[in-house]
Write a protein that holds these residues in place. Structure first.
Motif, short mmCIF file in Angstrom:
data_model
loop_
_atom_site.label_atom_id
_atom_site.label_comp_id
_atom_site.label_asym_id
_atom_site.label_seq_id
_atom_site.Cartn_x
_atom_site.Cartn_y
_atom_site.Cartn_z
N ILE A 64 63.79 -17.31 -12.45
CA ILE A 64 63.90 -18.72 -12.10
C ILE A 64 63.14 -18.97 -10.81
N SER A 65 62.35 -20.02 -10.80
CA SER A 65 61.65 -20.46 -9.60
C SER A 65 61.99 -21.93 -9.36
N ARG A 92 61.47 -24.13 -1.41
CA ARG A 92 61.37 -22.73 -1.00
C ARG A 92 62.71 -22.01 -0.95
N GLU A 93 63.74 -22.68 -0.47
CA GLU A 93 65.05 -22.03 -0.40
C GLU A 93 66.17 -23.05 -0.52
N PHE A 100 63.26 -18.92 -2.90
CA PHE A 100 62.46 -19.09 -4.09
C PHE A 100 60.97 -19.10 -3.76
N SER A 101 60.59 -18.42 -2.66
CA SER A 101 59.16 -18.27 -2.37
C SER A 101 58.50 -17.51 -3.52
N TYR A 102 59.27 -16.62 -4.13
CA TYR A 102 58.84 -15.90 -5.34
C TYR A 102 59.90 -16.14 -6.40
#
Length: 201
Positions: A60-61, A65-66, A87-89
């Motif tokens: 999941i992205s 970013r967070e 969620f940078s990656y």
């Protein structure tokens, strides 16, 4: 809409409409809540879409970013975020993510979007072992929370990505509806729309 039975459990008059619009590869969902009472109404609402997922290859992205993450203590929410999920990656989903039920994220943007990437059986093939990669975007407008949920069970082959305008009662709740964490209110005669969409990419 409200009736004698609902009023005996939930003391507010209301009308709720759910509108679904399918266009190309996008399904839009619109909840329209109208307060038909002569007093303020308090409520929570949300969706529960779930998708077939192969846990060997599911991630999941997000468009953010967070997120602050909340945890559940049994059926109750700890209102203090315990950590941030980055969620940078892409975050690879595992069963351990759901040891304490769900991942509950605080939504901070006007439009919050999560992307589910997974492998599913290829319905166009007669050979069951063949799979194809699928990507789904779930987006909500002015959300309060996003919930990512599955079971900590090898037989559970799904992941739910749930847009919420409201959340479970907190561990320190005083059980007064007007003080409920994350809830919504409407004045007499007012109505409001709550929208989310699922895009199959």
């Amino acid at each position: 809409e409200s009736n004698e039975d609902t009023l005996s459990k939930y003391p507010f008059k209301f009308v709720l409409q759910a509108v679904y619009e399918l266009k190309n590869f996008e399904l839009k969902v619109n909840y329209i809540v109208k307060n038909t009472d002569n007093k303020k109404t308090i409520f929570s609402i949300g969706g529960h879409p779930a998708f077939n997922a192969n846990f060997k290859n599911t991630s999941i992205s997000a468009n953010q970013r967070e997120f602050d993450r909340y945890t559940l203590n049994g059926n109750y929410l700890n209102p203090s975020p315990i950590e941030k999920i980055n969620f940078s990656y892409a975050h690879k989903i595992s069963r351990s993510d759901f040891l304490n039920d769900a991942l509950i994220l605080k939504a901070d943007k006007d439009l919050t979007e999560l992307f589910l990437q997974t492998n599913v059986p290829d319905s166009e093939s007669d050979e069951k072992q063949l799979e194809r990669s699928t990507r789904i975007a779930v987006a909500g407008k002015n959300l309060k929370f996003f919930c990512i949920w599955s079971k900590n069970d090898e037989k559970a082959d799904f992941v739910a990505i749930e847009p919420w305008w409201g959340v479970a009662d907190t561990i320190n709740s005083n059980q007064r509806l007007e003080n409920k964490f994350g809830s919504n209110s409407l004045s007499a005669g007012q109505k409001e729309n709550f929208e989310y969409s699922m895009s199959f990419l």
